[in-house]
Motif scaffolding. Structure first.
Motif, PDB file in Angstrom:
ATOM      1  N   ASN A 194     -44.729  -9.627 105.061  1.00  0.00           N
ATOM      2  CA  ASN A 194     -43.791  -8.682 104.476  1.00  0.00           C
ATOM      3  C   ASN A 194     -42.998  -9.295 103.325  1.00  0.00           C
ATOM      4  O   ASN A 194     -42.176  -8.623 102.700  1.00  0.00           O
ATOM      5  N   LEU A 195     -43.236 -10.569 103.052  1.00  0.00           N
ATOM      6  CA  LEU A 195     -42.501 -11.248 101.989  1.00  0.00           C
ATOM      7  C   LEU A 195     -43.077 -10.887 100.627  1.00  0.00           C
ATOM      8  O   LEU A 195     -44.284 -10.704 100.477  1.00  0.00           O
ATOM      9  N   GLU A 196     -42.209 -10.824  99.646  1.00  0.00           N
ATOM     10  CA  GLU A 196     -42.642 -10.512  98.286  1.00  0.00           C
ATOM     11  C   GLU A 196     -41.871 -11.374  97.304  1.00  0.00           C
ATOM     12  O   GLU A 196     -40.666 -11.572  97.454  1.00  0.00           O
ATOM     13  N   ILE A 197     -42.562 -11.914  96.317  1.00  0.00           N
ATOM     14  CA  ILE A 197     -41.918 -12.692  95.271  1.00  0.00           C
ATOM     15  C   ILE A 197     -41.613 -11.752  94.116  1.00  0.00           C
ATOM     16  O   ILE A 197     -42.516 -11.184  93.500  1.00  0.00           O
ATOM     17  N   LEU A 198     -40.344 -11.565  93.829  1.00  0.00           N
ATOM     18  CA  LEU A 198     -39.952 -10.674  92.750  1.00  0.00           C
ATOM     19  C   LEU A 198     -40.131 -11.373  91.401  1.00  0.00           C
ATOM     20  O   LEU A 198     -39.831 -12.563  91.276  1.00  0.00           O
ATOM     21  N   PRO A 199     -40.594 -10.649  90.396  1.00  0.00           N
ATOM     22  CA  PRO A 199     -40.722 -11.267  89.070  1.00  0.00           C
ATOM     23  C   PRO A 199     -39.354 -11.531  88.474  1.00  0.00           C
ATOM     24  O   PRO A 199     -38.358 -10.881  88.819  1.00  0.00           O
TER      25      PRO A 199
END
Length: 275
Positions: free
Chosen positions: A198-203
């Motif tokens: 569920n983790l996401e790296i935001l730009p």
């Protein structure tokens, strides 16, 4: 992936018929090939812990040995897992105790990886630091020893590495401070893990300077909720204004007192303090 997500993903591979030993072989040989591309035949000491991260280290060392590298293994204990013991049995080079190990031009840290929740003991960490200090290049496998996986927390006074090689998937601490500053160049090795997180790296945001047609609303609204101690809210509001927000609003408690320097008032930028 978090440590728990990584554990579940590895177990799914094992349940599909891939052995722990095969996963260790993939990880160790993939890392060794990366180290070879970076440093070729630089004399190397590999620090192997008692768990599977240490098992990866034995695979790394053996692969480099077969390439003709002057490589030795330092270990504080014998391997504690079946897969790590298997990797240790295939190691054909020199192995010494951690306390007796001598530094080499390249230091490869396989003491602890994902899942560490407490500080490395002082005796082990003192020798870890000694081997680190005597090297010209330092490579951490999965995570530098002394870094907690999920929150960027430093459990020891971890020094900065030149390169960190993530196994299977990156972990939150590869991107979260203060751990991120200890990683150096970050690369990842594919071991067949199917990432389900569920983790996401935001730009990174792209912020442009205002044009002649911009106004306070087109430049963005920032709302700051102030608590009983209002200093942080005021600093945040000033920082937002300095960064380019067009309209900064503080939502305040009744006792809030504004202490904003007049010099912070700028064209096309508006302060509003709301009870």
């Amino acid at each position: 992936m978090t440590a728990a997500e990584m554990k579940r993903a590895e177990q799914a591979l094992i349940d599909s018929g891939i052995s722990v030993e095969e996963l260790m072989r993939r990880a160790g040989q993939g890392v060794a090939q990366m180290i070879w591309r970076i440093a070729a035949d630089m004399p190397t000491v590999v620090l192997c812990g008692p768990g599977n991260n240490g098992g990866d280290g034995y695979v790394i060392a053996q692969w480099l040995l077969e390439k003709g590298v002057d490589v030795s293994v330092a270990a504080p204990l014998e391997p504690a897992t079946e897969a790590a013991r298997h990797a240790r049995s295939l190691w054909q080079g020199k192995a010494v105790s951690l306390h007796d190990a001598q530094p080499a031009a390249q230091f490869v840290d396989c003491l602890f990886g994902t899942g560490l929740t407490r500080a490395v003991g002082e005796d082990w960490f003192a020798d870890f630091t000694r081997l680190y200090a005597g090297a010209k290049r330092r490579v951490a496998i999965d995570l530098p020893s002394g870094v907690e996986s999920d929150h960027g927390t430093l459990l020891n006074d971890v020094p900065a590495f030149d390169t960190t090689i993530a196994l299977g998937a990156c972990k939150p601490s590869h991107y979260l401070e203060p751990a991120r500053s200890k990683m150096g160049d970050l690369v990842s090795i594919d071991i067949g893990i199917s990432a389900d997180s569920n983790l996401e790296i935001l730009p990174k945001p792209r912020i442009s300077g205002p044009t002649s047609r911009d106004h306070k609303y087109s430049r963005g609204l920032v709302a700051v909720v102030a608590g009983a101690m209002t200093g942080a809210a005021q600093l945040t509001a000033m920082a937002a204004q300095k960064a380019g927000a067009g309209y900064v609003k503080i939502l305040r408690p009744p006792a809030f007192h504004r202490r904003i320097p007049v010099s912070w008032s700028r064209p096309c930028r508006t302060w509003r303090i709301c009870s």
